[in-house]
Design a protein around this motif. Structure first.
Motif, PDB file in Angstrom:
ATOM      1  N   GLY A   1      53.721  32.587  42.568  1.00 35.27           N
ATOM      2  CA  GLY A   1      53.286  32.109  43.258  1.00 35.27           C
ATOM      3  C   GLY A   1      52.941  31.337  42.629  1.00 35.27           C
ATOM      4  N   ARG A   2      52.082  30.330  43.419  1.00 36.47           N
ATOM      5  CA  ARG A   2      50.674  29.250  43.282  1.00 36.47           C
ATOM      6  C   ARG A   2      49.403  30.158  42.939  1.00 36.47           C
ATOM      7  NH1 ARG A   2      50.802  23.634  46.546  1.00 36.47           N
ATOM      8  NH2 ARG A   2      53.286  23.760  46.541  1.00 36.47           N
ATOM      9  N   VAL A   3      49.363  31.770  43.104  1.00 38.44           N
ATOM     10  CA  VAL A   3      48.467  32.194  42.658  1.00 38.44           C
ATOM     11  C   VAL A   3      48.697  32.395  41.205  1.00 38.44           C
ATOM     12  CG1 VAL A   3      46.482  33.838  43.045  1.00 38.44           C
ATOM     13  CG2 VAL A   3      48.194  32.649  44.745  1.00 38.44           C
ATOM     14  N   ARG A   4      48.523  31.794  40.603  1.00 38.42           N
ATOM     15  CA  ARG A   4      48.822  32.054  38.458  1.00 38.42           C
ATOM     16  C   ARG A   4      47.925  31.986  37.951  1.00 38.42           C
ATOM     17  NH1 ARG A   4      52.657  34.258  37.897  1.00 38.42           N
ATOM     18  NH2 ARG A   4      53.887  33.778  35.647  1.00 38.42           N
ATOM     19  N   ILE A   5      47.392  32.338  36.789  1.00 39.44           N
ATOM     20  CA  ILE A   5      45.316  32.124  36.731  1.00 39.44           C
ATOM     21  C   ILE A   5      46.294  31.893  34.780  1.00 39.44           C
ATOM     22  CG2 ILE A   5      43.582  33.050  34.886  1.00 39.44           C
ATOM     23  CD1 ILE A   5      43.269  34.524  37.704  1.00 39.44           C
ATOM     24  N   GLY A   6      46.302  31.208  34.726  1.00 31.72           N
ATOM     25  CA  GLY A   6      46.681  30.595  32.750  1.00 31.72           C
ATOM     26  C   GLY A   6      45.677  30.787  32.052  1.00 31.72           C
ATOM     27  N   VAL A   7      45.699  31.390  30.268  1.00 30.27           N
ATOM     28  CA  VAL A   7      43.854  31.534  29.786  1.00 30.27           C
ATOM     29  C   VAL A   7      44.724  30.902  28.619  1.00 30.27           C
ATOM     30  CG1 VAL A   7      43.706  33.361  31.417  1.00 30.27           C
ATOM     31  CG2 VAL A   7      45.012  34.172  29.618  1.00 30.27           C
ATOM     32  N   PRO A   8      44.018  30.219  28.177  1.00 36.13           N
ATOM     33  CA  PRO A   8      44.409  29.439  26.826  1.00 36.13           C
ATOM     34  C   PRO A   8      43.736  29.912  25.902  1.00 36.13           C
ATOM     35  CG  PRO A   8      42.078  27.896  28.076  1.00 36.13           C
ATOM     36  CD  PRO A   8      42.717  29.543  28.660  1.00 36.13           C
TER      37      PRO A   8
ATOM     38  N   THR B   1      39.876  33.497  22.650  1.00 35.69           N
ATOM     39  CA  THR B   1      39.882  32.536  23.661  1.00 35.69           C
ATOM     40  C   THR B   1      39.464  31.625  23.083  1.00 35.69           C
ATOM     41  OG1 THR B   1      37.791  33.884  24.306  1.00 35.69           O
ATOM     42  CG2 THR B   1      39.569  34.738  25.703  1.00 35.69           C
ATOM     43  N   LEU B   2      39.550  30.642  23.622  1.00 38.00           N
ATOM     44  CA  LEU B   2      40.055  29.295  24.020  1.00 38.00           C
ATOM     45  C   LEU B   2      38.851  28.549  25.459  1.00 38.00           C
ATOM     46  CD1 LEU B   2      42.993  28.118  22.615  1.00 38.00           C
ATOM     47  CD2 LEU B   2      41.166  27.836  21.055  1.00 38.00           C
ATOM     48  N   THR B   3      38.072  27.587  25.153  1.00 39.33           N
ATOM     49  CA  THR B   3      37.746  26.806  25.781  1.00 39.33           C
ATOM     50  C   THR B   3      38.463  27.181  27.644  1.00 39.33           C
ATOM     51  OG1 THR B   3      36.628  25.674  25.152  1.00 39.33           O
ATOM     52  CG2 THR B   3      36.052  24.918  27.057  1.00 39.33           C
ATOM     53  N   GLY B   4      38.477  27.509  29.015  1.00 39.33           N
ATOM     54  CA  GLY B   4      38.986  27.357  29.900  1.00 39.33           C
ATOM     55  C   GLY B   4      39.102  28.739  29.814  1.00 39.33           C
ATOM     56  N   HIS B   5      39.314  29.936  29.411  1.00 33.34           N
ATOM     57  CA  HIS B   5      39.537  30.931  29.346  1.00 33.34           C
ATOM     58  C   HIS B   5      38.466  31.978  29.767  1.00 33.34           C
ATOM     59  CE1 HIS B   5      40.599  35.221  28.558  1.00 33.34           C
ATOM     60  NE2 HIS B   5      42.043  34.703  28.360  1.00 33.34           N
TER      61      HIS B   5
ATOM     62  N   ALA C   1      33.323  35.088  30.645  1.00 36.00           N
ATOM     63  CA  ALA C   1      33.398  33.365  30.116  1.00 36.00           C
ATOM     64  C   ALA C   1      32.808  32.671  31.474  1.00 36.00           C
ATOM     65  CB  ALA C   1      34.081  32.807  29.708  1.00 36.00           C
ATOM     66  N   ALA C   2      33.596  33.307  32.703  1.00 35.68           N
ATOM     67  CA  ALA C   2      33.470  32.866  34.534  1.00 35.68           C
ATOM     68  C   ALA C   2      33.318  33.450  35.211  1.00 35.68           C
ATOM     69  CB  ALA C   2      35.179  32.112  34.446  1.00 35.68           C
ATOM     70  N   TRP C   3      32.342  32.155  36.132  1.00 32.80           N
ATOM     71  CA  TRP C   3      31.722  33.335  37.310  1.00 32.80           C
ATOM     72  C   TRP C   3      32.472  34.153  37.907  1.00 32.80           C
ATOM     73  CZ3 TRP C   3      33.796  33.086  42.700  1.00 32.80           C
ATOM     74  CH2 TRP C   3      34.583  32.253  42.527  1.00 32.80           C
ATOM     75  N   TYR C   4      34.200  34.563  37.896  1.00 32.45           N
ATOM     76  CA  TYR C   4      34.690  35.006  39.544  1.00 32.45           C
ATOM     77  C   TYR C   4      34.875  36.204  37.982  1.00 32.45           C
ATOM     78  CZ  TYR C   4      38.314  31.581  36.836  1.00 32.45           C
ATOM     79  OH  TYR C   4      39.009  31.922  35.859  1.00 32.45           O
TER      80      TYR C   4
ATOM     81  N   LEU D   1      31.941  37.956  38.324  1.00 30.42           N
ATOM     82  CA  LEU D   1      31.609  39.310  40.062  1.00 30.42           C
ATOM     83  C   LEU D   1      32.497  40.326  39.568  1.00 30.42           C
ATOM     84  CD1 LEU D   1      30.251  37.912  42.330  1.00 30.42           C
ATOM     85  CD2 LEU D   1      33.232  37.423  43.250  1.00 30.42           C
ATOM     86  N   ALA D   2      33.654  40.468  39.131  1.00 32.27           N
ATOM     87  CA  ALA D   2      34.627  41.162  39.002  1.00 32.27           C
ATOM     88  C   ALA D   2      33.953  42.519  38.369  1.00 32.27           C
ATOM     89  CB  ALA D   2      36.306  40.206  38.678  1.00 32.27           C
ATOM     90  N   GLY D   3      33.094  42.177  37.447  1.00 39.43           N
ATOM     91  CA  GLY D   3      32.400  42.895  37.593  1.00 39.43           C
ATOM     92  C   GLY D   3      33.036  43.877  36.407  1.00 39.43           C
ATOM     93  N   PRO D   4      33.136  45.452  37.111  1.00 43.36           N
ATOM     94  CA  PRO D   4      34.264  46.836  35.752  1.00 43.36           C
ATOM     95  C   PRO D   4      35.353  46.826  36.163  1.00 43.36           C
ATOM     96  CG  PRO D   4      32.832  47.981  37.353  1.00 43.36           C
ATOM     97  CD  PRO D   4      31.524  45.981  37.538  1.00 43.36           C
ATOM     98  N   LEU D   5      35.429  45.508  37.528  1.00 47.18           N
ATOM     99  CA  LEU D   5      36.873  45.607  37.542  1.00 47.18           C
ATOM    100  C   LEU D   5      38.565  44.842  36.371  1.00 47.18           C
ATOM    101  CD1 LEU D   5      39.588  46.394  39.521  1.00 47.18           C
ATOM    102  CD2 LEU D   5      39.017  44.109  40.420  1.00 47.18           C
ATOM    103  N   VAL D   6      37.679  44.155  35.382  1.00 47.19           N
ATOM    104  CA  VAL D   6      38.498  43.785  34.349  1.00 47.19           C
ATOM    105  C   VAL D   6      39.065  44.533  33.748  1.00 47.19           C
ATOM    106  CG1 VAL D   6      38.015  40.767  32.372  1.00 47.19           C
ATOM    107  CG2 VAL D   6      37.154  40.531  35.351  1.00 47.19           C
TER     108      VAL D   6
END
Length: 184
Positions: free
Chosen positions: A93-100, A119-123, A152-155, A158-163
């Protein structure tokens, strides 16, 4: 009434996103990925024989594998070619993450087909990921995902080893999806 005009035409342009890492093309040599990143290498057998190889290669390089896995892909082109920009998004739904991303290299060879995007700026990550299908001499068709990335982003920090766990799960899911597409 005096009207002030500016003789210079000013147009506001958003800068074109740029690659966010230096080691561009490093996934071409999966055995020597750059240091300072999480590394991902996942491989799965997806079929057997030339027809399976052709089907798998087409599915990978036309974004069909990504789309069939549940991702949304918006691309400048219908097929992977160096320089093509795309956005891959996942979520509900609205909870989508788009990665350039931008396609860095492609392989359209007799026994190897695939591409890598960076990855591009914003990823939310920095790095590169390749998706390659290979036809072995015995006819085995193998799909391999190779990546190096770091937050490359705070989140994502924060997610650390989960990513990396999520990236590995997505690579596994892509392999299963491609196997299903090849069999269909």
């Amino acid at each position: 009434m005096t009207r002030l005009t500016n003789s210079h035409s000013h147009t506001t342009r958003t800068p074109r996103p740029s690659l966010t890492y230096r080691e561009v093309g490093a996934t071409r040599s999966p055995e020597a990925l750059p240091e300072g990143y999480h590394h991902l290498r996942h491989s799965a057998v997806v079929g057997h024989g030339r027809a399976a190889f052709e089907a798998a290669g087409t599915a990978v390089t036309t974004w069909r594998t990504h789309r069939a896995s549940g991702a949304t892909v918006r691309s400048e082109a219908v097929r992977a070619e160096p320089g093509v920009r795309l956005e891959v998004s996942a979520g509900v739904g609205r909870v989508r993450i788009g990665v350039p991303c931008e396609v860095i290299w492609t392989a359209y060879e007799e026994h190897r087909t695939g591409f890598a995007y960076g990855t591009l700026t914003g990823h939310p990550e920095q790095g590169e990921e390749s998706f390659v299908v290979e036809l072995a001499p015995d006819g085995t068709v193998r799909f391999t995902v190779t990546a190096f990335s770091r937050p490359a982003a705070w989140y994502t920090r924060l997610a650390g080893p989960l990513v990396p766990v999520l990236q590995r799960a997505y690579a596994w899911h892509l392999g299963r999806t491609l196997r299903r597409l090849v069999r269909a």
